[in-house]
Scaffold this active site. Structure first.
Site, PDB file in Angstrom:
ATOM      1  N   ASP A 139      39.635  34.078  36.578  1.00 41.32           N
ATOM      2  CA  ASP A 139      40.742  34.459  37.456  1.00 41.32           C
ATOM      3  C   ASP A 139      42.022  34.698  36.670  1.00 41.32           C
ATOM      4  O   ASP A 139      42.548  33.773  36.034  1.00 41.32           O
ATOM      5  CB  ASP A 139      40.970  33.365  38.509  1.00 41.32           C
ATOM      6  CG  ASP A 139      42.028  33.755  39.518  1.00 41.32           C
ATOM      7  OD1 ASP A 139      41.973  34.889  40.040  1.00 41.32           O
ATOM      8  OD2 ASP A 139      42.923  32.932  39.788  1.00 41.32           O
ATOM      9  N   LYS A 159      36.368  27.747  44.610  1.00 42.90           N
ATOM     10  CA  LYS A 159      37.686  28.276  44.248  1.00 42.90           C
ATOM     11  C   LYS A 159      38.576  27.157  43.712  1.00 42.90           C
ATOM     12  O   LYS A 159      38.173  25.995  43.636  1.00 42.90           O
ATOM     13  CB  LYS A 159      38.326  28.929  45.481  1.00 42.90           C
ATOM     14  CG  LYS A 159      37.491  30.059  46.083  1.00 42.90           C
ATOM     15  CD  LYS A 159      37.639  31.343  45.315  1.00 42.90           C
ATOM     16  CE  LYS A 159      38.986  31.993  45.616  1.00 42.90           C
ATOM     17  NZ  LYS A 159      39.154  33.266  44.868  1.00 42.90           N
ATOM     18  N   GLU A 204      35.148  29.447  40.122  1.00 43.94           N
ATOM     19  CA  GLU A 204      36.337  30.120  39.595  1.00 43.94           C
ATOM     20  C   GLU A 204      37.030  29.220  38.585  1.00 43.94           C
ATOM     21  O   GLU A 204      37.228  28.026  38.840  1.00 43.94           O
ATOM     22  CB  GLU A 204      37.292  30.437  40.745  1.00 43.94           C
ATOM     23  CG  GLU A 204      38.625  31.030  40.317  1.00 43.94           C
ATOM     24  CD  GLU A 204      39.579  31.160  41.495  1.00 43.94           C
ATOM     25  OE1 GLU A 204      39.367  32.060  42.313  1.00 43.94           O
ATOM     26  OE2 GLU A 204      40.523  30.348  41.594  1.00 43.94           O
ATOM     27  N   ARG A 217      39.666  59.426  69.212  1.00 44.36           N
ATOM     28  CA  ARG A 217      40.506  58.560  68.394  1.00 44.36           C
ATOM     29  C   ARG A 217      39.726  57.391  67.809  1.00 44.36           C
ATOM     30  O   ARG A 217      39.923  57.023  66.631  1.00 44.36           O
ATOM     31  CB  ARG A 217      41.697  58.059  69.208  1.00 44.36           C
ATOM     32  CG  ARG A 217      42.685  57.170  68.439  1.00 44.36           C
ATOM     33  CD  ARG A 217      43.030  57.659  67.053  1.00 44.36           C
ATOM     34  NE  ARG A 217      43.449  59.053  67.002  1.00 44.36           N
ATOM     35  CZ  ARG A 217      43.493  59.773  65.893  1.00 44.36           C
ATOM     36  NH1 ARG A 217      43.109  59.252  64.732  1.00 44.36           N
ATOM     37  NH2 ARG A 217      43.884  61.020  65.919  1.00 44.36           N
ATOM     38  N   LYS A 264      38.331  40.144  51.419  1.00 42.05           N
ATOM     39  CA  LYS A 264      39.645  40.573  51.909  1.00 42.05           C
ATOM     40  C   LYS A 264      39.479  41.854  52.723  1.00 42.05           C
ATOM     41  O   LYS A 264      39.949  42.932  52.366  1.00 42.05           O
ATOM     42  CB  LYS A 264      40.604  40.769  50.738  1.00 42.05           C
ATOM     43  CG  LYS A 264      40.885  39.469  49.986  1.00 42.05           C
ATOM     44  CD  LYS A 264      41.762  39.684  48.766  1.00 42.05           C
ATOM     45  CE  LYS A 264      41.993  38.379  48.028  1.00 42.05           C
ATOM     46  NZ  LYS A 264      42.817  38.563  46.802  1.00 42.05           N
TER      47      LYS A 264
END
Length: 286
Positions: free
Chosen positions: A224, A168, A198, A101, A136
């Site tokens: 963005d 950001k 960004e 597994r 992410k």
């Protein structure tokens, strides 16, 4: 590098085996399979895809049966059809069953990421635009998932907060504007550290383009959630002075049109946060 080094794989496998084996080990195999029984088995694909992380199978079984023989039937990055054998085993039956597994979970996950990445890469073929991942990722699996992206033909964005500057929107807000944020970053980091900022409007892009003297402005500008028209304008106004990266809500349906605006890179969080696991299974052979 087509395979992952064992030193990156083993901690993930150990954690997964510890979770699965618990305090008493595989009590089903202990009850049903006589000690010392040998077993030949194969991991096969039940759907078409792209191979990634197959060394996980070898590392997993080696931790439980160091004398086992494992044959990798494909290299990472290879495309395969449904029914293809990916890995074969010959080892202690209890060890193979205990490893099953963990090996399948990780291989299915990584092949799924590589397969989805290949779909995005194919979707922009011929445009000159590259597909990149993001941070992410599944906690604990970043190195493995980014390897899978590379095996699918994608680029790796930064691996963590320490290997590149990515300014950001919240950094911009706290600094009072993108140009000031870039100035502060340039004053802080060394000459080998890339700086990306960004922006979400054309006026912000123009503000940072005014800083594009060598070693002063950003190396990369992330656009963005720009519209297609604004992406085209950004490409024209930038004229190759910095790398342009488009990001935000990219899907397989929209990625081609974004690439055709002329941006250099498209970063896609879905490569890792939304890739479905590929269906793989382990069966007794021989």
């Amino acid at each position: 590098m087509r395979g992952l080094p064992d030193i990156l794989i083993e901690p993930v496998v150990r954690m997964s085996l510890t979770e699965d084996l618990g305090r008493a080990g595989d009590i089903t195999a202990q009850a049903c399979v006589p000690q010392g029984t040998r077993m030949r088995a194969a991991i096969s694909a039940r759907a078409a895809g792209v191979a990634a992380g197959l060394d996980v199978a070898r590392v997993t079984l080696a931790l439980l049966d160091p004398a086992a023989r494992v044959e990798m039937r494909l290299s990472d990055g290879a495309a395969f059809t449904a029914g293809t054998t990916l890995v074969t085993f010959d080892g202690n039956a209890r060890a193979v069953l205990a490893a099953e597994r963990t090996a399948l979970n990780l291989i299915g996950r990584l092949c799924g990421v590589a397969t989805l990445t290949r779909a995005y890469v194919d979707a922009v073929a011929g445009t000159g635009t590259r597909i990149a991942d993001t941070r992410k990722t599944t906690p604990g699996l970043r190195a493995l998932e980014k390897h899978a992206v590379a095996m699918g033909g994608g680029l790796n964005h930064r691996f963590g907060l320490d290997d590149a500057v990515l300014i950001k929107d919240n950094h911009v807000a706290l600094c009072g504007g993108p140009a000031e944020a870039v100035r502060r970053a340039r004053a802080y980091v060394g000459h080998l550290t890339k700086v990306e900022v960004e922006v979400d409007r054309l006026d912000q892009l123009r503000e940072v383009l005014a800083l594009t003297a060598p070693g002063v402005g950003p190396d990369v500008v992330m656009l963005d959630n720009f519209s297609l028209d604004d992406l085209r304008t950004a490409v024209i106004e930038t004229a190759g002075r910095v790398t342009l990266e488009a990001s935000g809500g990219v899907t397989l349906k929209t990625v081609r049109a974004i690439a055709e605006t002329g941006v250099d890179v498209i970063s896609v969080g879905a490569l890792t946060h939304s890739a479905p696991s590929l269906d793989v299974g382990l069966d007794v052979i021989g």
